[in-house]
Design a protein around this motif. Structure first.
Motif, short mmCIF file in Angstrom:
data_model
loop_
_atom_site.label_atom_id
_atom_site.label_comp_id
_atom_site.label_asym_id
_atom_site.label_seq_id
_atom_site.Cartn_x
_atom_site.Cartn_y
_atom_site.Cartn_z
N PHE A 1 49.25 44.62 43.26
CA PHE A 1 48.20 45.28 44.02
C PHE A 1 48.71 45.59 45.43
CE2 PHE A 1 45.58 43.40 40.74
CZ PHE A 1 44.62 44.37 40.54
N VAL B 1 36.44 44.07 35.98
CA VAL B 1 36.50 44.48 37.38
C VAL B 1 37.96 44.58 37.82
CG1 VAL B 1 35.98 43.75 39.73
CG2 VAL B 1 34.24 43.55 37.96
N LYS B 2 38.75 43.62 37.35
CA LYS B 2 40.16 43.64 37.73
C LYS B 2 40.85 44.91 37.24
CE LYS B 2 44.53 41.21 37.19
NZ LYS B 2 45.26 40.14 36.54
N ASP C 1 42.94 42.38 47.35
CA ASP C 1 43.02 42.33 45.89
C ASP C 1 44.04 41.31 45.46
OD1 ASP C 1 41.09 44.08 45.29
OD2 ASP C 1 42.39 45.83 45.11
N LYS D 1 25.16 34.08 30.72
CA LYS D 1 26.15 33.40 31.54
C LYS D 1 25.48 32.48 32.53
CE LYS D 1 29.36 37.05 31.70
NZ LYS D 1 29.65 38.19 32.51
N PHE E 1 43.38 51.68 30.80
CA PHE E 1 43.55 50.25 31.06
C PHE E 1 42.67 49.48 30.09
CE2 PHE E 1 44.68 52.37 34.89
CZ PHE E 1 45.71 51.62 35.43
N LYS E 2 43.17 48.33 29.66
CA LYS E 2 42.34 47.48 28.80
C LYS E 2 42.24 46.10 29.42
CE LYS E 2 41.65 45.79 24.19
NZ LYS E 2 42.21 44.66 23.52
N PHE F 1 32.47 32.65 34.67
CA PHE F 1 33.50 33.61 34.27
C PHE F 1 33.15 34.25 32.94
CE2 PHE F 1 37.53 34.27 31.93
CZ PHE F 1 38.00 35.33 32.68
N THR F 2 32.73 33.43 32.01
CA THR F 2 32.48 33.98 30.68
C THR F 2 31.41 33.14 29.99
OG1 THR F 2 33.51 34.57 28.59
CG2 THR F 2 34.33 32.61 29.65
N GLU G 1 27.59 46.31 34.93
CA GLU G 1 27.74 45.28 35.96
C GLU G 1 29.02 45.49 36.76
OE1 GLU G 1 26.56 41.02 35.07
OE2 GLU G 1 26.70 41.87 33.04
N PHE H 1 35.21 46.79 25.12
CA PHE H 1 35.71 45.60 24.40
C PHE H 1 36.88 45.94 23.50
CE2 PHE H 1 31.15 44.60 25.04
CZ PHE H 1 31.35 43.63 25.98
N GLN I 1 42.07 34.45 40.84
CA GLN I 1 41.57 34.56 39.47
C GLN I 1 42.57 33.96 38.48
OE1 GLN I 1 39.11 37.80 38.84
NE2 GLN I 1 39.83 38.25 36.78
N ARG J 1 30.85 34.43 23.19
CA ARG J 1 30.62 35.72 22.54
C ARG J 1 30.72 35.53 21.04
NH1 ARG J 1 30.70 40.31 24.94
NH2 ARG J 1 31.50 41.35 23.07
N THR K 1 49.14 48.75 30.40
CA THR K 1 48.73 49.81 29.47
C THR K 1 48.93 51.19 30.09
OG1 THR K 1 46.50 49.40 30.25
CG2 THR K 1 47.07 48.56 28.08
N SER L 1 48.49 42.28 30.63
CA SER L 1 47.35 43.15 30.37
C SER L 1 47.33 44.33 31.34
CB SER L 1 46.05 42.36 30.49
OG SER L 1 45.81 42.04 31.83
N SER M 1 42.01 42.18 29.98
CA SER M 1 42.69 41.19 29.13
C SER M 1 41.71 40.36 28.33
CB SER M 1 43.58 40.28 29.97
OG SER M 1 42.81 39.39 30.71
N ASP M 2 40.46 40.29 28.76
CA ASP M 2 39.45 39.69 27.87
C ASP M 2 38.09 40.31 28.13
OD1 ASP M 2 38.26 38.28 30.05
OD2 ASP M 2 39.78 36.72 29.84
N ALA M 3 37.07 39.79 27.49
CA ALA M 3 35.76 40.43 27.51
C ALA M 3 34.96 40.13 28.77
CB ALA M 3 34.96 40.00 26.28
N SER M 4 35.54 39.35 29.69
CA SER M 4 34.75 38.91 30.82
C SER M 4 34.57 40.00 31.87
CB SER M 4 35.43 37.70 31.46
OG SER M 4 36.65 38.10 32.02
N LEU M 5 33.53 39.84 32.67
CA LEU M 5 33.25 40.78 33.74
C LEU M 5 34.39 40.79 34.75
CD1 LEU M 5 31.36 42.60 35.40
CD2 LEU M 5 30.35 40.52 36.36
N ALA M 6 34.87 39.61 35.11
CA ALA M 6 35.90 39.51 36.13
C ALA M 6 37.14 40.30 35.73
CB ALA M 6 36.27 38.03 36.35
N GLU M 7 37.50 40.24 34.45
CA GLU M 7 38.69 40.96 34.00
C GLU M 7 38.45 42.47 33.97
OE1 GLU M 7 41.84 40.08 33.44
OE2 GLU M 7 41.24 38.16 34.26
N ASN N 1 39.78 47.76 39.36
CA ASN N 1 40.45 47.64 40.66
C ASN N 1 41.91 48.03 40.58
OD1 ASN N 1 38.56 46.97 42.59
ND2 ASN N 1 38.56 44.80 42.02
N LEU N 2 42.52 47.64 39.46
CA LEU N 2 43.94 47.97 39.29
C LEU N 2 44.12 49.48 39.23
CD1 LEU N 2 46.83 46.95 38.74
CD2 LEU N 2 46.30 47.02 36.31
N TYR O 1 43.10 38.27 43.04
CA TYR O 1 43.57 38.08 41.68
C TYR O 1 44.56 36.93 41.55
CZ TYR O 1 40.59 41.83 40.65
OH TYR O 1 39.44 42.56 40.51
#
Lengths: 371, 379, 538
Positions: free
Chosen positions: B60, A82-83, B65, B186, A71-72, B281-282, A105, A41, B72, B285, B329, B326, A74-80, A86-87, B69
């Motif tokens: 990608f 995973v992205k 991918d 979720k 890598f960080k 998705f979220t 997860e 996070f 996404q 929090r 980095t 994002s 972009s938000d706290a979600s699982l999908a991001e 993957n990146l 994305y």
């Protein structure tokens, strides 16, 4: 108007051509061994396990002249998350460091699809993986006996002479709970030995960062409850503790890494008595080394704890010896305690469901969660 | 030939054309500024970084991918569109919805209860979220209509109230609060409250957050477009926004219009929450900051020229570069840099009005020059 | 002494677009005198004063101060020449104290007056250019001296927002005196004051005169002029008509000069065929929410079918507010409004419109039009919801367009494009035609027309006059508010003169002349009037 439209198109074309041609020229070929890290996070400067992991990776990579980047999401979600993983894979990284439970997860989703990529997870308990998921060969997770680190800190602080103590956890995940319950057990053990009454306040902040609400809560402990030492156990939540400790002439205990230098710098010299450290940095250096030099890979979940009493710095859970500040509980006492553990004369429960049973000397007030 | 010429000349004079061109200029200027910032920080990797920001999913190598994305980014654009349309509706009626984040938060609360705890069907949950957002937003509306409290101030305050309310209520309910992860549970696969993907996920390499929501938001945007273009409600709201005195003179009901505008706007903020949360998705929090999506909505609304259709594109653009941002980095840019770049681009969007004014002035100058030239010729 | 002029403005001409605001105006202010500048609204007084104060530059003409020609291009120049002005709207900072407001921009900077010479120089230089520490003590002393000298009692430590209008005016005056101005311009200073306060103000003027200040006093109110002024310059339609010494003239002569003797328009209209009473206003009273002043005070009148009733008066005497009260745009304090014998006092604006009221508002850009809407959209501004223009929430674009085209055609509305042209880009006259057309086309029995010809060209004025007379012929009741006496006399069947929120006189156009109207409008004469006329009582 016409001029403006035409000039727009010209500028746009020039700009995009410039950017893409330059970027095309600068592309280099992927090397065969490169290491990436994906944060959980917070960022890599969180003064906690992301930072420890990043520093470990950086140190090792420099020594061995290997490419290392992070890598960080972009938000706290699982999908991001995973992205981001993957990146990293897409960019050609073959070894990926994944600190933090949140990666459970994400690894379950990514790892099976990429058997050629190795994932080193840190601090991910079995419960953090989705139920029914069996770890694939390319995942190696290293967890720590946090309860021992907590135990040593609690034991030491009571031996040092403090009687009114506090514990502030972050989000109550299994690692944080083990720290906390170990801390309580250590306190109880020392209290029994000294036959002294000890008061412990116990609460979770519900987050890994400090804010005014948490600060007020802890401030109340120092002021009203006369608490002397608070164990700040959750990433950068230490900011709230350090601030109120400074203002009330109290003390605190850090977590994960040696937090004394940063607190000395940012708050006040000497507030942070010690830190219940996990050897994340060492683990990263050691495991990357094993993989790179010896091609050794140990998949599955491994718990790391004490190794040596002679040289406690080899242990995966420890107190910092460079900034040792306790006077009555000395380094010698510390080594003896480790030896007791290695001998089996001292033991600590890993139970996280129920709070530990304590003697009549110890009075623990469980306060639930601040938020 | 003349027809084409006159078409073009009227095309160039149209207000819409001006808006589109200024928005495009703003976006481009933002990108150039971003590039300059990157150059200052790390000259070697700047081009690569910029290309990554612009490329987002394109970078990608793996085709799957890329689709994944792309999907996404689209799916994450949907709530942003809803948010910017929410801001836009209020703006057209002469109000400024700074409270969109609060409405969003309250809607997330309702979704969590109706979707996670009660497992109601998705459309019912969605409606619930919209109603919740609308009601919350109407608090500002009522304060404005009856007590003339500035909606910006009440909106900001309600943002904080909503934030702490949601924090407080959710954390107190162990059935929906995952305390070990400090977030609400979720909406998972198989839940009734999940917005169906109607096969769209297959189009985007199985990305599960892609779904009906994307189509829904397009429909809603068009509905809003029609509302303003074709209906008496839109006519009244716009009249109130353009000239409240004239609306008063024409006997339009100010109170009603304020309430209608805030309700629609709140419902859209609620829809944004639904599109963000109900695809799994979220979830909420624990946070001590207001969800930023409300403010992004403002930027998107302005960059989109305050036009429902323009907003579709501006929202996508903003989401695209934030996602791309994002991903830099590993090129030696701190994540904060990505933030700086994307906000530089987004905040240049605020210059739309300014640029438009500059274009107008240059046009006037041209006209004057032409006139004086004509005079000289006559002499 | 009598031959020395403090200010001479010679042959001043100023043009705004097509409007000639000042046409070779001459004005001479003698030293130590009070010169009244009077004229109707829009006669060009304010423009002239703005030129003197440097807010506008004249197109031609010269300004002399103490006999020497000066150039005044901005207010700073005026200040340097010691010309001060009290605007109609005060230029004070609400949250500052009186003292702070007075010294604002002319702060007394602290000075060290000790004997340490080097330090003194350094400190004074630094303070003057850098720190600018204010010497409140000295400033207070200076201001206090002015207050004593001119007898202007004000609490220096109060915040301006807590002061009454009268006190704020005093602050403005002290501000001018603090700046050592010797030429003082007052732009309609008594418009904001109540009767007793006006007396106090006139006393201040006398005190100022006694101390040798030269004063320009802009006003409509003849009583005030005759009380304190030495000379009067009369301006009409951008021209200076004459300058008279007060002791050699009388009110009748002045008011005649103000409004012009000659009737410019000779429209013959048939005598009225009055029918049923359409509008009746009983004891209407409106109170300004800010000043708590009664802007409309117990007004009674009626309008019958087939007649044009005019509310005449100088701007700001409550005429517009009467119309707002009737249309429902401002809440009345008491009294009632009947339309077709139906009490509509409690109705909303919309309901009043539906009850059969059409309204050409005073300010077309503020009220009458949504400038960013097209001609089409504005053509249905107060009737878009009617069945013919909308069907269950949806606007019927086709019928709106047809209707808009019809309106444009019939009322000769000209624009650069078709009906989808945005109204903002159109000329004032054409904008006004849209409104007039829209309101007349509604075909209801009552038309409220507030200054329907304000700021538009002669051709359009004539069109609108003819339209109003046609409506009258068609048996509609028309309530007209006009500031122009020519128009009043040409169109009205009955003239009600308003002064300070009350109806002070009722006339028929053939039984009154402009001079008399002028006397009533300026408050020099007053009757007690109940202007409800029953049929057959004439």
């Amino acid at each position: 108007m016409k001029k403006i439209i035409v000039s727009f198109f010209i500028t746009a074309v020039v700009f995009f051509t410039l950017v893409f041609s330059l970027s095309f020229m600068s592309h280099s070929n992927a090397e065969d061994f490169q290491v990436a890290m994906v944060t959980d996070f917070s960022d890599v400067n969180d003064a906690s396990f992301n930072q420890a992991c990043y520093e470990g990776g950086m140190e090792w990579a420099k020594e061995n002249n290997v490419k290392f980047n992070y890598f960080k999401p972009s938000d706290a979600s699982l999908a991001e998350r995973v992205k981001s993983i993957n990146l990293a894979i897409d960019r050609g990284y073959k070894t990926i460091l994944c600190p933090g439970y949140a990666h459970g997860e994400a690894l379950a989703e990514v790892a099976p699809k990429h058997p050629d990529v190795k994932f080193i997870g840190l601090d991910i308990s079995p419960g953090d993986f989705p139920s029914g998921f069996t770890l694939t060969e390319n995942i190696a997770v290293f967890n720590y006996h946090e309860e021992i680190a907590g135990y040593i800190a609690g034991y030491g602080i009571v031996k040092e002479g403090f009687r009114r103590l506090g514990f502030l956890g972050g989000i109550p995940g299994s690692a944080v709970i083990r720290f906390g319950y170990g801390y309580v057990q250590g306190i109880d053990a020392a209290a029994k030995e000294l036959q002294a009454d000890v008061d412990v306040q116990y609460v979770y902040g519900g987050q890994f960062f400090g804010d005014s609400e948490i600060y007020k809560y802890i401030d109340n402990w120092y002021k009203v409850n006369k608490t002397e030492v608070v164990f700040s156990c959750g990433g950068s939540i230490y900011t709230s503790v350090a601030l109120s400790a400074k203002e009330n002439n109290g003390y605190m205990i850090g977590v994960d890494t040696d937090q004394a230098p940063i607190i000395d710098r940012d708050y006040q010299e000497g507030i942070c008595l010690t830190s219940a450290m996990k050897g994340i940095k060492q683990t990263v250096i050691a495991k990357l080394g094993e993989l790179y030099h010896e091609r050794r890979w140990q998949s599955g979940i491994t718990y790391l704890g004490l190794v040596s009493s002679e040289n406690p710095e080899l242990n995966y859970v420890q107190l910092p010896m460079d900034t040792w500040r306790m006077k009555h509980f000395t380094i010698e006492d510390y080594k003896t305690l480790i030896q007791d553990f290695l001998d089996g004369t001292k033991d600590v429960s890993t139970e996280t469901e129920q709070p530990p049973v304590v003697s009549e000397y110890t009075h623990v007030s469980y306060r639930g969660s601040i938020k | 030939m003349n027809k084409i010429k006159s078409f073009f000349s009227s095309f160039f004079k149209k207000d819409e054309t001006k808006t589109v061109v200024t928005s495009l200029w703003c976006a481009l200027l933002g990108l150039v500024l971003g590039f300059v910032i990157l150059l200052c920080i790390n000259t070697k990797e700047a081009a690569d970084g910029m290309a990554t920001i612009l490329g987002n999913f394109f970078v990608f190598q793996n085709a799957d991918d890329r689709w994944n994305y792309f999907g996404q980014t689209l799916a994450k654009t949907a709530p942003l569109i809803a948010m910017s349309v929410s801001v836009l509706v209020c703006y057209k009626a002469g109000l400024f919805n700074l409270g969109a984040s609060g409405q969003y938060s309250i809607a997330v609360l309702v979704i969590t209860f109706m979707g996670v705890a009660a497992n109601w069907p998705w459309w019912l949950v969605m409606i619930g979220a919209m109603v919740a957002g609308a009601l919350w937003s109407m608090i500002s509306g009522v304060l404005k209509a009856f007590f003339n409290v500035n909606e910006v101030i009440s909106g900001i305050m309600l943002n904080w109230i909503a934030l702490y309310l949601v924090n407080g209520i959710l954390t107190a309910n162990s059935a929906i609060w995952d305390s070990s992860h400090s977030e609400a549970y979720k909406i998972t696969d198989g839940s009734n409250a999940l917005i169906p993907s109607v096969g769209l996920d297959r189009l985007f390499a199985g990305n599960s957050i892609v779904g009906l929501g994307m189509i829904l938001i397009l429909v809603v945007t068009i509905v809003i477009f029609v509302l303003f273009k074709k209906t008496t409600i839109g006519y009244e709201l716009k009249a109130t926004g353009f000239n409240p005195d004239a609306a008063d003179y024409a006997g339009m009901n100010k109170v009603k219009n304020i309430l209608v505008a805030t309700a629609i706007s709140g419902a859209l903020a609620g829809l944004a929450a639904s599109l963000q949360v109900q695809n799994g998705f979220t979830s909420w929090r624990l946070s001590s900051t207001i969800p930023s999506i409300g403010f992004q909505g403002i930027s998107a609304a302005f960059l989109g020229g305050l036009h429902p259709i323009g907003v579709l594109f501006s929202s996508y653009f903003i989401e695209h570069i934030s996602e791309g941002g994002s991903m830099i980095t590993d090129l030696g840019f701190a994540p904060e840099v990505a933030g700086i770049i994307t906000s530089a681009i987004i905040y240049l969007a605020g210059f739309v009005a300014f640029l438009k004014e500059m274009i107008r002035k240059s046009e006037v100058k041209d006209e004057l020059r032409r006139l004086s030239r004509d005079k000289a010729v006559k002499k | 002494m009598d031959d020395v002029y403090a200010i001479e403005m010679l042959s001043i001409t100023k043009r705004f677009g097509s409007l000639l605001a000042n046409d070779h105006i001459d004005l001479r202010l003698k030293k130590g005198h009070i010169l009244a500048v009077c004229g109707e609204n829009g006669a060009g007084k304010s423009t002239l004063m703005s030129i003197l104060f440097g807010l506008y530059e004249p197109d031609s003409g010269i300004i002399k101060k103490d006999g020497a020609e000066v150039k005044i291009t901005n207010p700073n120049d005026a200040t340097k020449l010691h010309i001060g002005m009290v605007h109609q709207h005060f230029k004070l900072v609400d949250t500052f104290t009186v003292l702070q407001n007075i010294i604002l921009g002319e702060e007394t900077i602290k000075e060290y007056r000790g004997h340490l010479n080097v330090f003194k120089r350094c400190f004074n230089w630094l303070n003057k250019h850098l720190f600018k520490i204010i010497d409140y003590q000295r400033a207070r002393a200076e201001v206090q001296q002015i207050i004593d000298q001119y007898d202007l009692r004000v609490d220096l430590d109060k915040k301006v927002k807590d002061l009454s209008v009268e006190m704020q005016q005093k602050v403005e005056i002290i501000k001018m005196l603090y700046r050592k101005n010797d030429i003082l311009i007052f732009d309609e200073p008594t418009a904001v004051l109540a009767e007793q306060e006006i007396q106090g103000f006139l006393q201040i003027l006398r005190n100022l005169k006694k101390e040798g200040k030269s004063i320009l006093f802009i006003t409509h109110k003849l009583n005030e002029i005759f009380e304190v002024c030495d000379e009067i310059t009369i301006i009409r339609k951008g021209k200076s008509i004459d300058t008279l010494a007060v002791k050699d003239t009388n009110k009748e002569e002045v008011s005649a000069m103000m409004v012009g003797r000659k009737l410019d328009m000779n429209q013959t209209k048939p005598s009225p065929v009055t029918g049923n009473e359409i509008l009746r206003v009983e004891h209407l009273t409106l109170v300004d929410p800010n000043s708590k002043k009664r802007i409309v005070n117990d007004v009674c009148f009626n309008v019958r079918a087939g007649e044009i009733v005019t509310l005449a008066g100088i701007d700001g005497n409550g005429q517009q507010e009467v119309v707002y009260g009737i249309a429902g745009m401002k809440k009345s304090q008491s009294g009632s409004v009947f339309l077709h014998q139906e009490d509509i006092s409690s109705y909303s604006v919309r309901k009043r419109i539906q009850a059969g009221l059409s309204h050409i508002p005073e300010d077309r850009q503020k009220y009458g039009l949504v400038l960013d809407y097209s001609i089409y959209e504005n053509a249905v501004l107060d009737r878009y919801y009617e069945k013919s223009f909308s069907k269950c929430l949806f606007l019927n674009q086709k019928s709106i367009r047809e209707y808009g085209d019809e309106l444009t055609e019939k009322y000769d509305v000209r624009s650069s494009g078709d009906g989808s042209t945005v109204v903002r880009s159109m000329s004032g006259g054409n904008q006004q035609k849209i409104i007039v057309g829209r309101e007349i086309e509604r075909g209801v029995d009552l038309l409220l027309a507030v200054q329907p010809t304000r700021g538009i060209d002669v051709g359009a004025i004539e069109t609108i006059h003819n339209l109003l007379l046609e409506q009258r012929k068609a048996g509609k009741a028309i309530l007209l508010v006009s500031l122009e006496l020519d128009q009043v006399l040409a169109l009205s069947d009955r003239i009600l003169v308003m002064y300070e929120g009350e109806i002070v006189g009722e006339f028929t156009p053939d039984s009154v002349d402009k001079e008399t109207l002028g006397l009533y409008m300026t408050g020099a004469k007053k009757d007690k009037v109940n202007a409800i006329k029953e049929n057959g009582h004439e």
